[in-house]
Design an enzyme around this catalytic site. Structure first.
Site, PDB file in Angstrom:
ATOM      1  N   TYR A  56       0.856  -1.180   0.000  1.00  0.00           N
ATOM      2  CA  TYR A  56       0.000   0.000   0.000  1.00  0.00           C
ATOM      3  C   TYR A  56       0.896   1.235   0.000  1.00  0.00           C
ATOM      4  O   TYR A  56       1.465   1.603   1.030  1.00  0.00           O
ATOM      5  CB  TYR A  56      -0.901   0.030   1.229  1.00  0.00           C
ATOM      6  N   HIS A 132      -1.587 -11.914   0.867  1.00  0.00           N
ATOM      7  CA  HIS A 132      -2.387 -10.905   0.178  1.00  0.00           C
ATOM      8  C   HIS A 132      -3.184 -11.491  -0.982  1.00  0.00           C
ATOM      9  O   HIS A 132      -4.345 -11.123  -1.203  1.00  0.00           O
ATOM     10  CB  HIS A 132      -1.473  -9.787  -0.328  1.00  0.00           C
ATOM     11  N   SER A 210     -14.014  -3.514   1.501  1.00  0.00           N
ATOM     12  CA  SER A 210     -15.016  -2.862   0.641  1.00  0.00           C
ATOM     13  C   SER A 210     -16.438  -3.191   1.090  1.00  0.00           C
ATOM     14  O   SER A 210     -17.287  -3.567   0.283  1.00  0.00           O
ATOM     15  CB  SER A 210     -14.826  -3.266  -0.827  1.00  0.00           C
ATOM     16  N   PRO A 211     -16.747  -3.040   2.388  1.00  0.00           N
ATOM     17  CA  PRO A 211     -18.076  -3.427   2.885  1.00  0.00           C
ATOM     18  C   PRO A 211     -19.197  -2.522   2.386  1.00  0.00           C
ATOM     19  O   PRO A 211     -20.371  -2.883   2.498  1.00  0.00           O
ATOM     20  CB  PRO A 211     -17.929  -3.316   4.410  1.00  0.00           C
ATOM     21  N   GLY A 215     -17.942   2.622  -1.352  1.00  0.00           N
ATOM     22  CA  GLY A 215     -18.651   3.844  -1.020  1.00  0.00           C
ATOM     23  C   GLY A 215     -20.017   3.981  -1.647  1.00  0.00           C
ATOM     24  O   GLY A 215     -20.803   4.848  -1.249  1.00  0.00           O
ATOM     25  N   PHE A 216     -20.357   3.120  -2.607  1.00  0.00           N
ATOM     26  CA  PHE A 216     -21.645   3.264  -3.284  1.00  0.00           C
ATOM     27  C   PHE A 216     -22.819   3.105  -2.318  1.00  0.00           C
ATOM     28  O   PHE A 216     -23.835   3.804  -2.422  1.00  0.00           O
ATOM     29  CB  PHE A 216     -21.767   2.241  -4.419  1.00  0.00           C
TER      30      PHE A 216
END
Length: 335
Positions: A56, A132, A210-211, A215-216
């Site tokens: 990252y 990963h 990405s829960p 962000g959608f």
């Protein structure tokens, strides 16, 4: 914030903080200081689980995220759980920008990676060390054997697998017990629910990245939304197109209705839904805004009954949703 147990004994805050975004946002010294301040602020809000990785970073500083996290958490190191990751490396020889990542879980690479991560994090051990991505050239038993050695040496205390499948998980777990998997999971990405019975059987937790579908599911993005393709990956994510916003209108309506009932936000409902499904699921949303950190932490206090969770599942089962971003493609390893 409430705590949860991953695996047999790893206690973490019910909602963790995905730290990847900090490395892309902060480069100048003053911005670096702000990143450190925000990570510490999250700890003050009750977060005890912080997720980073050796890859990252930025083209200028490919490993910056671990240094930011390590610096931020140094004063409270004994009160937090730090997760990092190995198993991807930069293909600098490709000459491409962004630099491609290729899977590499050879034992010698893992050994090199853990030493680098420990140094950058400024710690003598990593609480949760993830592979990963699966490396098709290395058997799971071999990776798990290295993990067992690192645990014996005290360099890590627990390990996990990101983007795990059942066969790989079972084989690895038979050699060295796996604490948790870290997979993409949200109302728009439920493909790993088929793995839940195996996780339950083996006593393995799920860290959900990405829960909120990048962000959608916050419900804050509508038609006509513009993202700068030079700096924002959402510009290429299918769920943010105008057509997708229309296609997902029923999903957003479902979230808004439940949010109104619970006096919550759609973002909180999207995470409460998974938190109330299983006691061993921990979402790790990423944000650089203190108000969003507080909002996300609040999801841990929202209670949905089993009947409410089932009603949401039934509604989701009947919906036709748009495609959702599924992760950055990984190049094949060079022979």
């Amino acid at each position: 914030m409430d705590t949860r147990i991953l695996g047999k004994d790893l206690a973490v805050s019910a909602v963790g903080l995905g730290c990847m975004g900090f490395s892309h946002a902060y480069g100048a010294p003053t911005e670096r200081d702000e990143a450190v301040r925000l990570i510490r602020q999250a700890a003050e809000m009750g977060y005890t689980f912080f997720d980073t990785a050796e890859v990252y970073g930025t083209p200028e500083d490919p490993h910056v995220n671990e240094r930011l996290v390590g610096e931020a958490l140094a004063p409270i190191r004994d009160k937090v759980v730090i997760a990092s990751k190995f198993g991807l490396r930069f293909d600098f020889a490709s000459g491409k920008v962004p630099v491609p990542l290729i899977p590499d879980s050879r034992p010698e690479t893992i050994r090199h990676s853990v030493e680098g991560s420990l140094k950058r994090l400024g710690t003598d051990h990593i609480d949760l060390y993830f592979q990963h991505r699966i490396d098709p050239a290395v058997e799971p038993e071999e990776v798990a054997g290295v993990m067992a050695g690192l645990i014996r040496e005290g360099k890590i205390t627990h390990w996990g697998i990101s983007e795990a499948n059942e066969d790989y998980l079972r084989r690895a777990n038979a050699v060295c017990p796996v604490t948790t998997v870290e997979n993409r999971y949200s109302m728009m990405a439920r493909q790993y629910e088929s793995l839940f019975p195996v996780l339950e059987e083996l006593g393995v937790g799920l860290v959900a990245f990405s829960p909120m579908a990048n962000g959608f599911l916050t419900g804050r993005y509508g038609k006509g939304q513009h993202f700068d393709p030079r700096t924002d990956y959402r510009a290429a994510m299918p769920q943010f197109t105008d057509a997708a916003v229309e296609q997902n209108a029923a999903l957003l309506s479902l979230l808004n209705d439940m949010a109104a009932q619970k006096k919550a936000t759609p973002a909180q409902i999207s995470m409460a839904w998974m938190l109330c499904k299983k006691p061993w699921i921990v979402p790790i949303p990423g944000t650089r805004k203190p108000e969003r950190m507080a909002e996300n932490a609040g999801a841990a206090g929202i209670r949905l009954t089993a009947q409410e969770v089932q009603a949401l599942d039934d509604a989701l089962d009947q919906m036709e949703m748009s495609a959702v971003f599924g992760g950055t493609p990984i190049a094949k390893a060079k022979q």
